[in-house]
Design an enzyme around this catalytic site. Structure first.
Site, mmCIF file in Angstrom:
data_model
loop_
_atom_site.group_PDB
_atom_site.id
_atom_site.type_symbol
_atom_site.label_atom_id
_atom_site.label_comp_id
_atom_site.label_asym_id
_atom_site.label_seq_id
_atom_site.Cartn_x
_atom_site.Cartn_y
_atom_site.Cartn_z
ATOM 1 N N GLY A 45 0.825 -1.203 0.000
ATOM 2 C CA GLY A 45 0.000 0.000 0.000
ATOM 3 C C GLY A 45 0.859 1.253 0.000
ATOM 4 N N ASN A 46 0.361 2.298 -0.611
ATOM 5 C CA ASN A 46 1.060 3.577 -0.516
ATOM 6 C C ASN A 46 0.075 4.731 -0.493
ATOM 7 O OD1 ASN A 46 0.891 3.825 -3.577
ATOM 8 N ND2 ASN A 46 2.256 2.055 -3.327
ATOM 9 N N GLY A 61 9.283 0.461 -0.004
ATOM 10 C CA GLY A 61 9.739 -0.741 0.692
ATOM 11 C C GLY A 61 9.916 -0.648 2.201
ATOM 12 N N SER A 92 7.690 5.822 -2.843
ATOM 13 C CA SER A 92 6.992 4.634 -3.340
ATOM 14 C C SER A 92 7.222 4.475 -4.839
ATOM 15 C CB SER A 92 5.493 4.803 -3.078
ATOM 16 O OG SER A 92 4.769 3.956 -3.928
ATOM 17 N N SER A 93 7.355 3.237 -5.284
ATOM 18 C CA SER A 93 7.572 3.005 -6.720
ATOM 19 C C SER A 93 6.385 3.506 -7.550
ATOM 20 C CB SER A 93 7.819 1.518 -6.987
ATOM 21 O OG SER A 93 6.732 0.766 -6.500
ATOM 22 N N TYR A 134 -26.159 1.005 -4.058
ATOM 23 C CA TYR A 134 -26.170 2.462 -4.262
ATOM 24 C C TYR A 134 -24.877 3.132 -3.804
ATOM 25 C CZ TYR A 134 -27.038 3.693 0.649
ATOM 26 O OH TYR A 134 -26.906 3.884 1.999
ATOM 27 N N HIS A 176 -3.794 -5.908 -10.303
ATOM 28 C CA HIS A 176 -2.982 -5.093 -9.412
ATOM 29 C C HIS A 176 -3.730 -4.681 -8.136
ATOM 30 C CE1 HIS A 176 0.149 -1.595 -9.182
ATOM 31 N NE2 HIS A 176 -0.276 -1.970 -8.003
HETATM 32 ZN ZN LIG Z 1 0.435 -1.485 -6.112
#
Ligand SMILES: [Zn+2]
Length: 233
Positions: A45-46, A61, A92-93, A134, A176
Site C-alpha cells: 500500500g502507498n 519498501g 513509493s515506486s 447504491y 494489481h
Molecule cells: Zn500497487
C-alpha cells in the site's frame, strides 16, 4: 520594522513546519489504519497528500511498523524521472500516478493505493464494480472502472489509471489493486475501504449468478442526494 517582519516570517515558517509534521503523521496513521482495516498487504500500500507545490508520499519498501513521519518523502509536482532527489530518498515506486493524479485533479488532495483482496480479485478479471449497490455512487458515478493492465510503477499505468478515474474518486487496476482519492486523507482512506466492501458484496452476490443492477436513473438520483448530504463516512 525589519525585526517585526522577520518575526512574522518566522511565525509563518514555524506554523508551516508544524502543519507539515502533522500531515506527515496523518500519512503514517493512514498506513497504520489500512493495516488495521486489513486492506494493506505487506508493503504494497502507498499513500500521498498534497503539500506545498508538491506531495508527501510514503517511501519505497518500508514496512508500516518501521514507518515514521521523517521517512515520508516530499517531491515537487513537476518532478521528473531523473530528479536527483531520488538518489537520497526513494519514494513509493508508484509515485508517478500519485504525482499525475494530484497534478491533474485539483479536487483531490490525497491518494490511497491498496492491493485489497476482493477488489483485486475483480481486477484480476479486468472487471470493475457495477451499480450493484447504491454506495457505488460514493466513488462519483454509476460504476467503479478497472484500468487496463500496465506494469507497476510505469507511466503507462499512471496514464491508464488517470483515464479510469475520469469523473471518479476510485478505480481498480487490472491484475494489481485499487486507487482511492479524496479531498483529504481520511476521506480517501474511507473510500479505499468502501471499495473493498463493495467488491466483497459484489463477489458474494455473484455466487447466485450475475446480480441485477441499479439503473442509470436510480444511480443519478443517489449521486444527487449525496451532493446534498454527502455520503456517510
Ligand atoms: Zn500497487
Amino acid at each position: 520594522m525589519n525585526g517585526e517582519r522577520r518575526a512574522g516570517e518566522a511565525a509563518v515558517r514555524a506554523r508551516e513546519v508544524r502543519e507539515e509534521a502533522a500531515l506527515r503523521q496523518q500519512i503514517v496513521d493512514t498506513v497504520c489504519e489500512m493495516e488495521h482495516l486489513g486492506i494493506n498487504q505487506g508493503t504494497s500500500g502507498n499513500v500521498s497528500a498534497r503539500w506545498c507545490e508538491g506531495l508527501l508520499i510514503t517511501p519505497s519498501g518500508v514496512p508500516s511498523a518501521d514507518l515514521t513521519r521523517e521517512r515520508i518523502v516530499w517531491m515537487p509536482l513537476d518532478v521528473r524521472d531523473d530528479n536527483p532527489l531520488f538518489e537520497a530518498q526513494r519514494p513509493s515506486s508508484e509515485w508517478r500516478f500519485h504525482r499525475d493524479i494530484l497534478s491533474a485533479r485539483l479536487d483531490v488532495n490525497a491518494v490511497v493505493h491498496t492491493h485489497s483482496s476482493a477488489a483485486t480479485a475483480l481486477a484480476i478479471h479486468g472487471r470493475g464494480i457495477p451499480a450493484h449497490h447504491y454506495m457505488v455512487a460514493a466513488a462519483g458515478g454509476n460504476s467503479i472502472r478497472c484500468a487496463p493492465y500496465a506494469i507497476f510503477g510505469s507511466q503507462a499505468l499512471s496514464d491508464r489509471a488517470l483515464e479510469a478515474l475520469r469523473h471518479r474518486f476510485a478505480c481498480l487496476l487490472a491484475h494489481h489493486g485499487v486507487i482511492a482519492l479524496g479531498p483529504d486523507l481520511s476521506r480517501a482512506l474511507w473510500l479505499a475501504n468502501e471499495v473493498e466492501v463493495l467488491a466483497k458484496q459484489y463477489l458474494l452476490a455473484c455466487q447466485l449468478g450475475e446480480p441485477p443492477l441499479l439503473t442509470d436513473a436510480q444511480m443519478s438520483e443517489v449521486i444527487e442526494k449525496f451532493k446534498g448530504y454527502g455520503p456517510r463516512k
